[in-house]
Design a protein around this motif. Sequence first.
Motif, PDB file in Angstrom:
ATOM      1  N   GLN A 196       7.769  68.912  44.004  1.00 31.57           N
ATOM      2  CA  GLN A 196       7.647  68.653  45.436  1.00 31.57           C
ATOM      3  C   GLN A 196       8.963  68.854  46.176  1.00 31.57           C
ATOM      4  O   GLN A 196       8.977  69.118  47.372  1.00 31.57           O
ATOM      5  CB  GLN A 196       7.093  67.241  45.694  1.00 31.57           C
ATOM      6  N   ILE A 255       9.917  70.445  49.871  1.00 31.55           N
ATOM      7  CA  ILE A 255      10.747  69.704  50.831  1.00 31.55           C
ATOM      8  C   ILE A 255      11.938  70.549  51.268  1.00 31.55           C
ATOM      9  O   ILE A 255      12.260  70.654  52.456  1.00 31.55           O
ATOM     10  CB  ILE A 255      11.224  68.381  50.200  1.00 31.55           C
ATOM     11  N   ALA A 281       6.514  77.290  51.637  1.00 37.31           N
ATOM     12  CA  ALA A 281       6.261  75.845  51.649  1.00 37.31           C
ATOM     13  C   ALA A 281       4.776  75.548  51.781  1.00 37.31           C
ATOM     14  O   ALA A 281       4.248  74.642  51.115  1.00 37.31           O
ATOM     15  CB  ALA A 281       7.046  75.187  52.784  1.00 37.31           C
ATOM     16  N   ALA A 293       2.703  73.504  49.098  1.00 38.46           N
ATOM     17  CA  ALA A 293       2.149  72.217  49.539  1.00 38.46           C
ATOM     18  C   ALA A 293       0.650  72.156  49.297  1.00 38.46           C
ATOM     19  O   ALA A 293       0.110  71.103  48.941  1.00 38.46           O
ATOM     20  CB  ALA A 293       2.457  71.986  51.018  1.00 38.46           C
ATOM     21  N   GLN A 321       3.966  67.165  53.685  1.00 40.74           N
ATOM     22  CA  GLN A 321       4.822  68.338  53.830  1.00 40.74           C
ATOM     23  C   GLN A 321       4.166  69.399  54.722  1.00 40.74           C
ATOM     24  O   GLN A 321       4.858  70.122  55.440  1.00 40.74           O
ATOM     25  CB  GLN A 321       5.162  68.919  52.456  1.00 40.74           C
ATOM     26  N   ARG A 362       5.053  68.422  58.094  1.00 42.51           N
ATOM     27  CA  ARG A 362       6.429  68.833  58.400  1.00 42.51           C
ATOM     28  C   ARG A 362       6.479  70.325  58.758  1.00 42.51           C
ATOM     29  O   ARG A 362       7.232  70.731  59.656  1.00 42.51           O
ATOM     30  CB  ARG A 362       7.353  68.564  57.216  1.00 42.51           C
TER      31      ARG A 362
END
Length: 388
Positions: A315, A319, A344, A348, A356, A359
């Motif tokens: 993970q 991030i 990402a 994710a 995430q 984000r």
Amino acid sequence: MGVGHVALRPASSHVAWRWATPQAQTILATRDLGAILRFYRAVHGLNQTQLGALLGYDKTYVSALELHKRTVDDIGSRRRLCETLHLPAHILGVTDVADADHRAMLQFGESTVRLAEIARQSGHASEAVAELWPLVARLEARAEDGNAEREVLRLLARARVCLGVALGNVLPEERLSTAAHWTAKSLEITEVFEEPGFTSYVLRMHGNELRKARLRGAAVERLSRAAALAPDSDARAAVLPLLARAAGSLGNGPLFDRVMSETDRLLERAEHTSLFNPFALHEIRLRGLIDTERLNLAIRLAESSPAPTTAVAPQWRVIERVTVAHVRLLAQDRGGARESLNTAVQEAVRQRLPHQLQRVVRAAGEGLPEVRGAAEEALNRMRQEMAA
């Protein structure tokens, strides 16, 4: 409240947990029934008459047991005493099927927590949650029933922490307070153990879930306490990266810088873990510099990302990609940001990390609508699956 008004079978699990205190452990280790009865009366505020009513004895017999003038020799009476006082049967020399089942349950629970933690760190947090739910429910039912032996409470505290942290990986942001709730429940137990290292561990995990739930001031307070209680360099190294993240998110630049400086010094001395390693610390520094409004330093730092190693949890690669993309967007590098965010999103989705994806949505903003749309679509699918 006077002694005459005290309930004969106290309902508070916190009182029952007194069997797990260091003082109780010393008394239980003696297997001295008289001392055990006196301790039970002291904890629950009972006199000998009240304890006798609970056990089915008169006051004179309770007094004789406490003074070692009488003994309880038959197995049936010993088992009944243990059941009434919520003691493991072996304390009074009773070894039976129930006690064997208890030992097997503890061994199974230890294995479950260990394997769940490995699953979470390997990017399979949803599997960890599925394994931990039934274990926590079983342990809580046992504790609520008054069976609060020290090893059961320790296992319950660890299982609650692991469940909370795993939930913190798989829940969307609006539900992250649930993860913090579970880690907080473990703090209730640490007060019983009076062990700084154990308390530091629970505070560390709880503080990080508070940060993710955006309770930043509380997170810094818990993590600062965890650092102060850390018994050695490795334990302190486990706390400091999380404290740095919380300090950065709070916008406390001086605290962030002090913590990162100490973390850098520990890199040569402490063992590297899934969190405490150059790759993870690089991401923490990047995000902290952004949060404390030092964009130019963050842009320069983003160009020299260390390569991830086997110590880095899966993970963390997601991030780091989101954070690097954020920096590149601030530096007007849309192409680089798009590449990082696309990676990402893919990771994710594979690891089922809705937080995430959220984000990514924020980082993409209005400048990268196609990336934002892909992240929102993936997030909606994940929410529907979670609601089913």
